[in-house]
Design an enzyme around this catalytic site. Sequence first.
Site, PDB file in Angstrom:
ATOM      1  CG  LEU A  78       5.937  -1.947   0.834  1.00  0.00           C
ATOM      2  CD1 LEU A  78       5.371  -3.369   0.792  1.00  0.00           C
ATOM      3  CD2 LEU A  78       5.948  -1.341  -0.563  1.00  0.00           C
ATOM      4  CG  ASP A  79       1.989   4.166   1.801  1.00  0.00           C
ATOM      5  OD1 ASP A  79       3.041   4.703   2.166  1.00  0.00           O
ATOM      6  OD2 ASP A  79       1.304   4.562   0.841  1.00  0.00           O
ATOM      7  CE  LYS A  80      -2.519   0.529  10.086  1.00  0.00           C
ATOM      8  NZ  LYS A  80      -3.344   1.324  11.039  1.00  0.00           N
ATOM      9  CB  THR A 103       0.957  -0.563   0.353  1.00  0.00           C
ATOM     10  OG1 THR A 103       0.317   0.665   0.003  1.00  0.00           O
ATOM     11  CG2 THR A 103       1.485  -1.222  -0.919  1.00  0.00           C
ATOM     12  NE  ARG A 131      -2.436   5.938  -0.865  1.00  0.00           N
ATOM     13  CZ  ARG A 131      -2.452   6.200   0.442  1.00  0.00           C
ATOM     14  NH1 ARG A 131      -1.368   5.962   1.188  1.00  0.00           N
ATOM     15  NH2 ARG A 131      -3.536   6.703   0.984  1.00  0.00           N
TER      16      ARG A 131
END
Length: 335
Positions: free
Chosen positions: A144-146, A148, A257
């Site tokens: 997961l993105d930082k 998110t 996104r």
Amino acid sequence: MTTRIEIEVDATGATQRLDQFLSAQAVVQAESLSRTRIQALIDGGSVTVDGAKATQAKLKIRAGQIIVIEVPDATPAEPLGEAIALNIVFEDDHIVVLDKPAGLVVHPGAGNETGTLVNALIAHCGDTLSGIGGVKRPGIVHRLDKDTSGLLVVAKTDAAHHRLSRLFADHGRSLSLTREYLALVWGAPDRQSGIVDAPLGRHAIQREKMAVVPEARGREAITHWRVIETFSKDRDGKPIASLIACQLETGRTHQIRVHMAHIGHPLLGDKTYGAGFKTKASQLPEAARAALTTLDRQALHARALGFEHPITGEELLFESEPPEDFANLARALKS
């Protein structure tokens, strides 16, 4: 060990700068080589044009020339275990399922050598963590993105890692996998549900970004979405924001996104893909403006994760309520 990339310059590349030409090539993008990294490789003598070392990034190239890049393998530092609190929702001898908070980087990288999820997992799991992902990615089968938040599964054994990697590579097409996200987006789609089927690749100029690109230059990316709720009204009487559920059919970097921005509904708080909507915040209710400022990240949460246990075969489904910053923004949008 090095990775050798060989490219023949076609007519479209003639007269371009060497660094500009290379950064636009699909094979270079696949290796995640940024323009800055290409510059460093040129400076280090790792790029040749027709057998001669290229000495300047601004070198003008000609059609028919052969460019070779020798990319040395990274020598990663050994991450150390760190006592970082983890919200574990399930754990056995084979896997760990956890609820990642926003702000926590998944694995070490440039600028984030410590304080990552991997550092926390090394401390928590010790030598049982699967090493298949490499020194910097032990146990990691997806990310997961930082900024998110939400659910993530990690492999503790090599057998579990092999099977989970195959599962995530399949994207739930023939194997059991559910990945659902909640997103707060600007505006509201003109229908209740839909599918975004648009290939993703590195942005041609802003290399830190992803973008919808031609099929020949990108990777397949498919997102299913449905509207759960709409909020408030803008000056034109249209919903100013919506709560959207997104299910991934593929799992590309920044997929939700980019796809939501592509259809005109970027995520609230997304400074990378929603910068053009920043002025719309002035139309939000006062409480929502304050909540958006407090959020200070993209409004994205991995709400549900379901899969077949890689060893026992049991069907597992985990759900996570959005964290307080996300939930507070959703509540404020209703006011």
